[in-house]
Design a protein around this motif. Structure first.
Motif, PDB file in Angstrom:
ATOM      1  N   ASP A 294       4.947   1.544   8.552  1.00  0.00           N
ATOM      2  CA  ASP A 294       3.673   1.287   7.865  1.00  0.00           C
ATOM      3  C   ASP A 294       3.353   2.519   7.007  1.00  0.00           C
ATOM      4  O   ASP A 294       2.715   3.429   7.492  1.00  0.00           O
ATOM      5  CB  ASP A 294       2.578   1.017   8.896  1.00  0.00           C
ATOM      6  CG  ASP A 294       1.214   0.862   8.244  1.00  0.00           C
ATOM      7  OD1 ASP A 294       1.165   0.490   7.072  1.00  0.00           O
ATOM      8  OD2 ASP A 294       0.201   1.148   8.917  1.00  0.00           O
TER       9      ASP A 294
ATOM     10  N   HIS B 292       0.837  -1.198   0.000  1.00  0.00           N
ATOM     11  CA  HIS B 292       0.000   0.000   0.000  1.00  0.00           C
ATOM     12  C   HIS B 292       0.875   1.253   0.000  1.00  0.00           C
ATOM     13  O   HIS B 292       1.948   1.268   0.596  1.00  0.00           O
ATOM     14  CB  HIS B 292      -1.035  -0.006   1.129  1.00  0.00           C
ATOM     15  CG  HIS B 292      -0.486  -0.105   2.518  1.00  0.00           C
ATOM     16  ND1 HIS B 292      -0.068  -1.280   3.072  1.00  0.00           N
ATOM     17  CD2 HIS B 292      -0.322   0.842   3.474  1.00  0.00           C
ATOM     18  CE1 HIS B 292       0.326  -1.054   4.320  1.00  0.00           C
ATOM     19  NE2 HIS B 292       0.191   0.215   4.586  1.00  0.00           N
TER      20      HIS B 292
ATOM     21  N   TYR C 191      -3.829  -6.545   5.955  1.00  0.00           N
ATOM     22  CA  TYR C 191      -3.597  -5.676   4.808  1.00  0.00           C
ATOM     23  C   TYR C 191      -4.318  -6.222   3.567  1.00  0.00           C
ATOM     24  O   TYR C 191      -5.338  -6.900   3.675  1.00  0.00           O
ATOM     25  CB  TYR C 191      -2.091  -5.509   4.597  1.00  0.00           C
ATOM     26  CG  TYR C 191      -1.457  -4.680   5.692  1.00  0.00           C
ATOM     27  CD1 TYR C 191      -1.578  -3.299   5.697  1.00  0.00           C
ATOM     28  CD2 TYR C 191      -0.781  -5.281   6.748  1.00  0.00           C
ATOM     29  CE1 TYR C 191      -1.014  -2.523   6.705  1.00  0.00           C
ATOM     30  CE2 TYR C 191      -0.209  -4.515   7.766  1.00  0.00           C
ATOM     31  CZ  TYR C 191      -0.335  -3.135   7.732  1.00  0.00           C
ATOM     32  OH  TYR C 191       0.218  -2.370   8.729  1.00  0.00           O
TER      33      TYR C 191
ATOM     34  N   HIS D 107      -0.267   5.877   2.878  1.00  0.00           N
ATOM     35  CA  HIS D 107      -0.090   6.494   4.196  1.00  0.00           C
ATOM     36  C   HIS D 107       0.787   7.744   4.062  1.00  0.00           C
ATOM     37  O   HIS D 107       1.758   7.750   3.303  1.00  0.00           O
ATOM     38  CB  HIS D 107       0.561   5.511   5.163  1.00  0.00           C
ATOM     39  CG  HIS D 107      -0.358   4.417   5.643  1.00  0.00           C
ATOM     40  ND1 HIS D 107      -1.444   3.999   4.936  1.00  0.00           N
ATOM     41  CD2 HIS D 107      -0.349   3.674   6.778  1.00  0.00           C
ATOM     42  CE1 HIS D 107      -2.067   3.035   5.607  1.00  0.00           C
ATOM     43  NE2 HIS D 107      -1.423   2.815   6.726  1.00  0.00           N
TER      44      HIS D 107
ATOM     45  N   TYR E 291       2.612   2.284  15.965  1.00  0.00           N
ATOM     46  CA  TYR E 291       1.741   2.033  14.815  1.00  0.00           C
ATOM     47  C   TYR E 291       0.712   3.163  14.664  1.00  0.00           C
ATOM     48  O   TYR E 291       0.018   3.519  15.612  1.00  0.00           O
ATOM     49  CB  TYR E 291       1.035   0.687  15.019  1.00  0.00           C
ATOM     50  CG  TYR E 291      -0.029   0.357  13.998  1.00  0.00           C
ATOM     51  CD1 TYR E 291       0.304  -0.028  12.709  1.00  0.00           C
ATOM     52  CD2 TYR E 291      -1.381   0.435  14.342  1.00  0.00           C
ATOM     53  CE1 TYR E 291      -0.672  -0.342  11.781  1.00  0.00           C
ATOM     54  CE2 TYR E 291      -2.369   0.120  13.422  1.00  0.00           C
ATOM     55  CZ  TYR E 291      -2.007  -0.258  12.141  1.00  0.00           C
ATOM     56  OH  TYR E 291      -2.981  -0.567  11.224  1.00  0.00           O
ATOM     57  N   HIS E 292       0.610   3.722  13.480  1.00  0.00           N
ATOM     58  CA  HIS E 292      -0.346   4.792  13.155  1.00  0.00           C
ATOM     59  C   HIS E 292      -0.199   6.002  14.076  1.00  0.00           C
ATOM     60  O   HIS E 292      -1.193   6.589  14.509  1.00  0.00           O
ATOM     61  CB  HIS E 292      -1.789   4.263  13.158  1.00  0.00           C
ATOM     62  CG  HIS E 292      -2.135   3.544  11.879  1.00  0.00           C
ATOM     63  ND1 HIS E 292      -3.423   3.164  11.554  1.00  0.00           N
ATOM     64  CD2 HIS E 292      -1.354   3.145  10.850  1.00  0.00           C
ATOM     65  CE1 HIS E 292      -3.414   2.554  10.372  1.00  0.00           C
ATOM     66  NE2 HIS E 292      -2.176   2.522   9.924  1.00  0.00           N
TER      67      HIS E 292
HETATM   68 ZN   LIG Z   1      -1.736   1.461   8.180  1.00  0.00          ZN
END
Ligand SMILES: [Zn+2]
Length: 472
Positions: free
Chosen positions: A196, A187, A297, A190, A325-326
């Motif tokens: 990530d 992906h 994912y 982001h 994360y995030h």
């Molecule tokens: Zn993510």
């Protein structure tokens, strides 16, 4: 061809530095599931590999979904009653709820607060939040910053557009000898988040660079897509191409200091599942194999029952399991050059297995051939004596046309690369021959049936210690 051997001729540290440098270049861009951020990202990948980009119009139906409006943003801020910008998109693109609709107004703190997102447990970090499919606006900030806000009128501005446009994705197709494909998907949606998933983007780009121009057994298709909607869109528009996918990997979270995880495909025993598990078992780091689950994912889409593609997911730390994360703490310090390079090496090892896993036939199957007189009962290195000779004996014994090299590696407990080298040596000596496929591509057997092995072979799977060869 061994991708890993090629990588090992270079310094892992300098490969890691290159990967990290590319992540640093991509990091500042405000990406989302559509818009100019993902276009700029794809253009930078295009500078390195032959990438085609595709634009799918807003409103296009893709299975049960619809391609959303395109989002673009120029600026956003909150101004305190004093007139000072206290939350500024120019300082961090995480400050804006990703996909926020435009707004420019003033309001009291009590009205603003429902639009603010923080992480009380980590009060200095900015959270990453999105609102793709419900029109909304908001700001993300550190919890400490929010606690410091005083009553009064605040000016809020999000200079964004949410309008008919396109969803953009990139595809790099590298043709091999077979039309059967290996899918590598990551992906690219982001904003300034490193593990990530800039780590996946840079590792996938580097893999494509390494494979480019090589004589490949499989064709390779690299997808750089917005998460979820990108995979759904690609599958909806490429049903025929999806039918060529023989193996696949989703790459994500590959730069942190955690050990490797491989999440199996829905099938659970596909050749990619077995190859990845085998490579991880022998990689010398702490690793874990995870069963398939219908969250995570884009393997969710590839492994939906209507496709059921053999696509697994390679990660270091699992999404959601690390506090960064995030959040803004998933930054360029959180990903490390050596970890990125190690991840590239693991992916290359898995592809090496796929590229070289084949069925062979022992041309001298009645009793062991006399290895000593062919100079095959000697090993190159002292410590490896047992393993190299054992590998030759295992390959000769199980190469009956029904066991692939991966079957033999799994059963013997010997790393695939050693088994594969033994097969090459035995072929050169005329003791072994590869069994070709009908399409001219040497064959491999993917999903092994170990029940049948158990009934045919009763030999001990032990492979440590050196073997006896009465012919020496
Ligand atoms: Zn993510």
């Amino acid at each position: 061809m061994s991708l890993v051997k090629e990588l090992d001729q270079r310094h892992l540290a300098s490969i890691g530095e290159e990967l990290h440098r590319f992540a640093r270049e991509l990091y500042p861009i405000c990406r989302s599931i559509s818009g100019d951020g993902i276009r700029r990202t794809l253009a930078m990948i295009q500078d390195r590999i032959p990438l085609r980009t595709f634009e799918v119009p807003t409103g296009t139906p893709v299975f049960d979904w619809t391609v959303p409006k395109e989002w673009n943003i120029r600026d956003a801020y909150i101004k305190a009653p004093s007139g000072k910008r206290i939350v500024d998109f120019q300082k961090s693109n995480l400050h804006v709820l990703n996909y926020s609709s435009p707004v420019h107004t003033t309001m009291p703190l009590s009205e603003l607060k429902p639009h603010l997102f923080t992480i009380p447990e980590n009060p200095d970090w900015i959270p990453y939040r999105t609102s793709y499919y419900k029109e909304d606006w908001g700001f993300c900030l550190s919890h400490n910053q929010m606690l410091a806000l005083e009553d009064g009128e605040y000016e809020v501005c999000i200079d964004s557009t949410l309008a008919n446009g396109h969803l953009t994705y990139g595809e790099c197709y590298l043709p091999g000898r077979s039309t059967e494909e290996v899918l590598i998907s990551c992906h690219a949606c982001h904003p300034s988040l490193a593990n990530d998933n800039l780590s996946g983007l840079v590792v996938a780009t580097s893999l494509a660079q390494i494979l480019s121009g090589k004589d490949l057994r499989y064709s390779y298709r690299f997808l750089f897509i917005p998460g979820t909607i990108g995979a759904i869109t690609w599958l909806a528009q490429n049903r025929e191409a999806a039918g060529h996918i023989r193996h696949g990997l989703v790459l994500t979270c590959l730069g942190d200091a955690g050990g490797f995880h491989y999440k199996k495909s829905r099938r659970g025993n596909a050749e990619i599942d077995r190859s990845a598990a085998h490579v991880l078992r022998h990689c010398g780091e702490s690793t874990e194999i995870l069963e398939f689950s219908p969250f995570g994912y884009d393997e969710r889409q590839y492994c939906s029952p209507g496709f059921d593609l053999p696509v697994g997911c390679v990660m270091r730390s699992v999404w959601g399991s690390f506090p960064q994360y995030h959040t803004s703490a998933d930054n360029l310090d959180f990903i490390r050059p050596l970890q990125l390079a190690g991840s590239l090496r693991i992916c290359a090892s898995i592809l090496d297995v796929l590229e070289t896993n084949r069925l062979y036939r022992n041309l001298n199957p009645c009793c062991e051939p006399q290895l000593g007189r062919r100079n095959l009962y000697r090993s190159i290195g002292g410590d490896m004596v047992g393993r190299e000779i054992n590998a030759r004996l295992w390959v000769l014994n199980l190469s009956d046309g029904g066991h692939s090299l991966l079957d033999i590696a799994e059963r013997s407990g010997i790393p695939f690369s050693t088994i594969s080298e033994a097969a090459d040596l035995l072929c050169e000596s005329g003791l072994l021959a590869v069994i070709p496929c009908n399409d001219g591509t040497p064959t491999s057997r993917g999903e092994a049936s170990h029940e049948s092995e158990a009934t045919i072979y009763r030999a001990s799977p032990s492979s440590t210690g050196s073997s006896r060869d009465d012919g020496s």
